[in-house]
Design a protein around this motif. Structure first.
Motif, PDB file in Angstrom:
ATOM      1  N   GLU A 217       0.840  -1.188   0.000  1.00 33.06           N
ATOM      2  CA  GLU A 217       0.000   0.000   0.000  1.00 33.06           C
ATOM      3  C   GLU A 217       0.876   1.238   0.000  1.00 33.06           C
ATOM      4  OE1 GLU A 217      -3.593   2.116   2.617  1.00 33.06           O
ATOM      5  OE2 GLU A 217      -2.797   0.143   3.184  1.00 33.06           O
ATOM      6  N   GLY A 218       0.461   2.244  -0.738  1.00 36.69           N
ATOM      7  CA  GLY A 218       1.220   3.490  -0.768  1.00 36.69           C
ATOM      8  C   GLY A 218       0.428   4.613  -1.396  1.00 36.69           C
ATOM      9  N   PRO A 219       0.825   5.865  -1.135  1.00 38.24           N
ATOM     10  CA  PRO A 219       0.104   7.030  -1.665  1.00 38.24           C
ATOM     11  C   PRO A 219       0.563   7.379  -3.074  1.00 38.24           C
ATOM     12  CG  PRO A 219       1.880   7.773  -0.268  1.00 38.24           C
ATOM     13  CD  PRO A 219       1.920   6.262  -0.233  1.00 38.24           C
ATOM     14  N   PHE A 220      -0.231   8.206  -3.753  1.00 33.83           N
ATOM     15  CA  PHE A 220       0.185   8.744  -5.047  1.00 33.83           C
ATOM     16  C   PHE A 220      -0.432  10.126  -5.228  1.00 33.83           C
ATOM     17  CE2 PHE A 220      -3.925   6.886  -6.101  1.00 33.83           C
ATOM     18  CZ  PHE A 220      -4.483   7.817  -6.960  1.00 33.83           C
ATOM     19  N   SER A 221       0.137  10.892  -6.144  1.00 39.46           N
ATOM     20  CA  SER A 221      -0.447  12.162  -6.584  1.00 39.46           C
ATOM     21  C   SER A 221      -0.226  12.267  -8.085  1.00 39.46           C
ATOM     22  CB  SER A 221       0.199  13.349  -5.855  1.00 39.46           C
ATOM     23  OG  SER A 221       1.581  13.427  -6.152  1.00 39.46           O
ATOM     24  N   CYS A 222      -1.190  12.844  -8.794  1.00 37.60           N
ATOM     25  CA  CYS A 222      -1.039  12.899 -10.250  1.00 37.60           C
ATOM     26  C   CYS A 222      -1.735  14.099 -10.877  1.00 37.60           C
ATOM     27  CB  CYS A 222      -1.547  11.608 -10.893  1.00 37.60           C
ATOM     28  SG  CYS A 222      -3.284  11.221 -10.563  1.00 37.60           S
ATOM     29  N   GLY A 223      -2.070  15.127 -10.105  1.00 33.48           N
ATOM     30  CA  GLY A 223      -2.666  16.329 -10.676  1.00 33.48           C
ATOM     31  C   GLY A 223      -1.609  17.250 -11.266  1.00 33.48           C
ATOM     32  N   ALA A 224      -2.052  18.350 -11.857  1.00 35.87           N
ATOM     33  CA  ALA A 224      -1.142  19.279 -12.518  1.00 35.87           C
ATOM     34  C   ALA A 224      -0.083  19.831 -11.573  1.00 35.87           C
ATOM     35  CB  ALA A 224      -1.941  20.421 -13.148  1.00 35.87           C
ATOM     36  N   ASP A 225      -0.428  20.007 -10.297  1.00 38.16           N
ATOM     37  CA  ASP A 225       0.546  20.534  -9.334  1.00 38.16           C
ATOM     38  C   ASP A 225       1.677  19.550  -9.063  1.00 38.16           C
ATOM     39  OD1 ASP A 225      -0.925  22.821  -9.148  1.00 38.16           O
ATOM     40  OD2 ASP A 225      -1.837  22.355  -7.205  1.00 38.16           O
ATOM     41  N   SER A 226       1.482  18.278  -9.396  1.00 36.47           N
ATOM     42  CA  SER A 226       2.527  17.275  -9.198  1.00 36.47           C
ATOM     43  C   SER A 226       3.452  17.158 -10.399  1.00 36.47           C
ATOM     44  CB  SER A 226       1.886  15.899  -8.930  1.00 36.47           C
ATOM     45  OG  SER A 226       1.075  15.925  -7.784  1.00 36.47           O
ATOM     46  N   LEU A 227       3.104  17.826 -11.496  1.00 38.35           N
ATOM     47  CA  LEU A 227       3.863  17.682 -12.738  1.00 38.35           C
ATOM     48  C   LEU A 227       4.986  18.709 -12.824  1.00 38.35           C
ATOM     49  CD1 LEU A 227       0.981  17.188 -15.337  1.00 38.35           C
ATOM     50  CD2 LEU A 227       2.196  15.456 -14.011  1.00 38.35           C
ATOM     51  N   TYR A 228       6.059  18.304 -13.450  1.00 38.70           N
ATOM     52  CA  TYR A 228       7.158  19.221 -13.759  1.00 38.70           C
ATOM     53  C   TYR A 228       6.781  20.100 -14.946  1.00 38.70           C
ATOM     54  CZ  TYR A 228      11.936  20.753 -14.849  1.00 38.70           C
ATOM     55  OH  TYR A 228      13.054  21.501 -15.104  1.00 38.70           O
ATOM     56  N   HIS A 229       6.054  19.527 -15.891  1.00 36.71           N
ATOM     57  CA  HIS A 229       5.653  20.226 -17.104  1.00 36.71           C
ATOM     58  C   HIS A 229       4.272  20.864 -16.931  1.00 36.71           C
ATOM     59  CE1 HIS A 229       8.440  17.000 -18.238  1.00 36.71           C
ATOM     60  NE2 HIS A 229       8.821  17.780 -19.224  1.00 36.71           N
ATOM     61  N   ARG A 230       3.997  21.919 -17.697  1.00 34.67           N
ATOM     62  CA  ARG A 230       2.694  22.564 -17.689  1.00 34.67           C
ATOM     63  C   ARG A 230       1.781  21.866 -18.687  1.00 34.67           C
ATOM     64  NH1 ARG A 230       6.256  26.803 -16.461  1.00 34.67           N
ATOM     65  NH2 ARG A 230       6.877  27.014 -18.653  1.00 34.67           N
ATOM     66  N   VAL A 231       0.553  21.552 -18.239  1.00 31.68           N
ATOM     67  CA  VAL A 231      -0.356  20.737 -19.034  1.00 31.68           C
ATOM     68  C   VAL A 231      -0.670  21.390 -20.369  1.00 31.68           C
ATOM     69  CG1 VAL A 231      -2.677  19.744 -19.142  1.00 31.68           C
ATOM     70  CG2 VAL A 231      -1.365  19.613 -17.021  1.00 31.68           C
ATOM     71  N   ASP A 232      -0.938  22.699 -20.391  1.00 30.89           N
ATOM     72  CA  ASP A 232      -1.303  23.350 -21.649  1.00 30.89           C
ATOM     73  C   ASP A 232      -0.164  23.302 -22.652  1.00 30.89           C
ATOM     74  OD1 ASP A 232       0.236  25.106 -20.146  1.00 30.89           O
ATOM     75  OD2 ASP A 232      -0.903  26.883 -20.710  1.00 30.89           O
ATOM     76  N   GLU A 233       1.078  23.399 -22.190  1.00 28.73           N
ATOM     77  CA  GLU A 233       2.210  23.321 -23.112  1.00 28.73           C
ATOM     78  C   GLU A 233       2.375  21.900 -23.654  1.00 28.73           C
ATOM     79  OE1 GLU A 233       5.190  26.852 -21.603  1.00 28.73           O
ATOM     80  OE2 GLU A 233       5.352  24.898 -20.627  1.00 28.73           O
ATOM     81  N   MET A 234       2.136  20.905 -22.809  1.00 27.07           N
ATOM     82  CA  MET A 234       2.227  19.510 -23.252  1.00 27.07           C
ATOM     83  C   MET A 234       1.193  19.218 -24.339  1.00 27.07           C
ATOM     84  SD  MET A 234       2.586  17.901 -19.420  1.00 27.07           S
ATOM     85  CE  MET A 234       2.327  16.198 -19.873  1.00 27.07           C
ATOM     86  N   THR A 235      -0.054  19.638 -24.097  1.00 25.91           N
ATOM     87  CA  THR A 235      -1.115  19.319 -25.048  1.00 25.91           C
ATOM     88  C   THR A 235      -1.004  20.156 -26.319  1.00 25.91           C
ATOM     89  OG1 THR A 235      -2.629  20.847 -23.919  1.00 25.91           O
ATOM     90  CG2 THR A 235      -2.673  18.539 -23.244  1.00 25.91           C
ATOM     91  N   ASP A 236      -0.636  21.428 -26.202  1.00 27.26           N
ATOM     92  CA  ASP A 236      -0.472  22.263 -27.395  1.00 27.26           C
ATOM     93  C   ASP A 236       0.609  21.697 -28.305  1.00 27.26           C
ATOM     94  OD1 ASP A 236      -2.413  23.952 -26.477  1.00 27.26           O
ATOM     95  OD2 ASP A 236      -1.058  25.563 -25.881  1.00 27.26           O
ATOM     96  N   TYR A 237       1.696  21.256 -27.708  1.00 28.01           N
ATOM     97  CA  TYR A 237       2.776  20.697 -28.514  1.00 28.01           C
ATOM     98  C   TYR A 237       2.328  19.404 -29.193  1.00 28.01           C
ATOM     99  CZ  TYR A 237       7.252  18.705 -29.864  1.00 28.01           C
ATOM    100  OH  TYR A 237       8.275  18.149 -30.595  1.00 28.01           O
ATOM    101  N   LEU A 238       1.665  18.545 -28.440  1.00 25.40           N
ATOM    102  CA  LEU A 238       1.257  17.259 -29.002  1.00 25.40           C
ATOM    103  C   LEU A 238       0.297  17.448 -30.175  1.00 25.40           C
ATOM    104  CD1 LEU A 238       1.479  14.186 -28.689  1.00 25.40           C
ATOM    105  CD2 LEU A 238      -0.545  14.274 -27.255  1.00 25.40           C
TER     106      LEU A 238
END
Length: 299
Positions: A217-238
């Protein structure tokens, strides 16, 4: 805003609002394949999805445990299978030795294509892997959902949560070449689409059950605040790549995962049940690992 979902009940496609509770009847609205997607790209945006459900006046009542009820991945085009599972790797701050600078130039993270939308599995369905994985890793992730209109313009629908099960052991043996093989394990999503902006904070816990007992058992986090990259830049590039702007294509875009069982030295085995409790959003995604049979050889 309430979550939106689609399902098949007695062979007919329906949609609903909220998250059904076991033992309680839930109202389903009859829809056609593509009806909600059309509402999204018709100019109404994510907020139009809820209206598209309630505008369907033919309804039935169904219980979550009804064996004739099968949930679908959000907005999946079951008729055409014009859908793609893809995502980013190495996106979390926990995998970097520093925080990004506010004005730091964007560097695209690693990217992969995992398969067709029809390959997605729902909660409580087994996730099949190759016969002899080296070291399996569960990956609780935010999955963004996009629908391209007839001109190929992507329209953001909302987000859900997934488990990008993969063979990290194979990846580590040859990170530059074998990662696509490592990703050839099935992926699960929750059917609940949150028609809201990508979440900033997502937290929860992973439990691995083995023979009915809690093995890890262990915790996780996966929202935008946990990311090194900015979501809008990731999706715009893709979406600058024309191949991902094919008309009508539905994209399930996984944003990457935090450290989990592998980083704690735990090995997931055939038959283990992975329970991802997204506590912050009241969602649970559970699937059992099923290692596939070895290839019997070419004909």
């Amino acid at each position: 805003m309430s979550t939106v979902f689609e399902c098949e009940y007695r062979g007919v496609r329906y949609a609903g609002l909220g998250i059904p509770a076991a033992g309680e009847p839930h109202t389903l609205h009859r829809v056609t394949d593509g009806q909600l997607r059309a509402a999204l790209v018709g100019g109404g945006g994510p907020e139009a999805l809820r209206a598209a459900v309630t505008e369907a006046t033919e309804t039935v009542e169904a219980d979550l445990g009804d064996p004739e009820l099968r949930f679908l991945p959000p907005l999946l085009p079951t008729g055409s299978n014009n859908a793609l599972i893809n995502g980013f790797m190495g996106t979390h701050r926990s995998k970097f030795d520093r925080d990004p600078e506010p004005d730091e130039e964007f560097t695209p993270p690693n990217y992969y294509i995992k398969g067709f939308g029809s390959w997605l599995r729902m909660p409580d369905e087994p996730l099949i892997t190759p016969a002899d994985p080296i070291w399996l890793l569960e990956e609780p992730e935010v999955a963004l959902v996009y629908v391209n209109d007839d001109q190929g313009v992507p329209h953001y629908a909302g987000y859900t949560f997934g488990n990008d099960l993969n063979d990290i052991g194979l990846h580590l043996k040859n990170p530059w070449a074998w990662t696509p093989y490592a990703k050839l394990c099935e992926t699960s999503l929750t059917p609940w689409l949150f028609p809201d902006p990508p979440p900033r904070q997502v937290t929860g816990r992973v439990v691995i059950e083995r023979e009915g007992a809690r093995a890890w058992e262990g915790p996780f986090s996966c929202g935008a605040d946990s990311l090194y990259h900015r979501v809008d830049e990731m999706t715009d590039y893709l979406f600058s790549y024309p191949a991902l702007r094919r008309p009508g294509l539905v994209n399930y875009l996984l944003l990457g995962a935090d450290k989990a069982t592998y980083h704690d030295g735990f090995r997931i085995e055939d038959g283990d049940r992975m329970v991802i409790d997204v506590t912050s959003h009241g969602v649970v995604l559970a699937n059992t690992v099923q290692c596939g049979q070895a290839d019997s050889g070419s004909a």
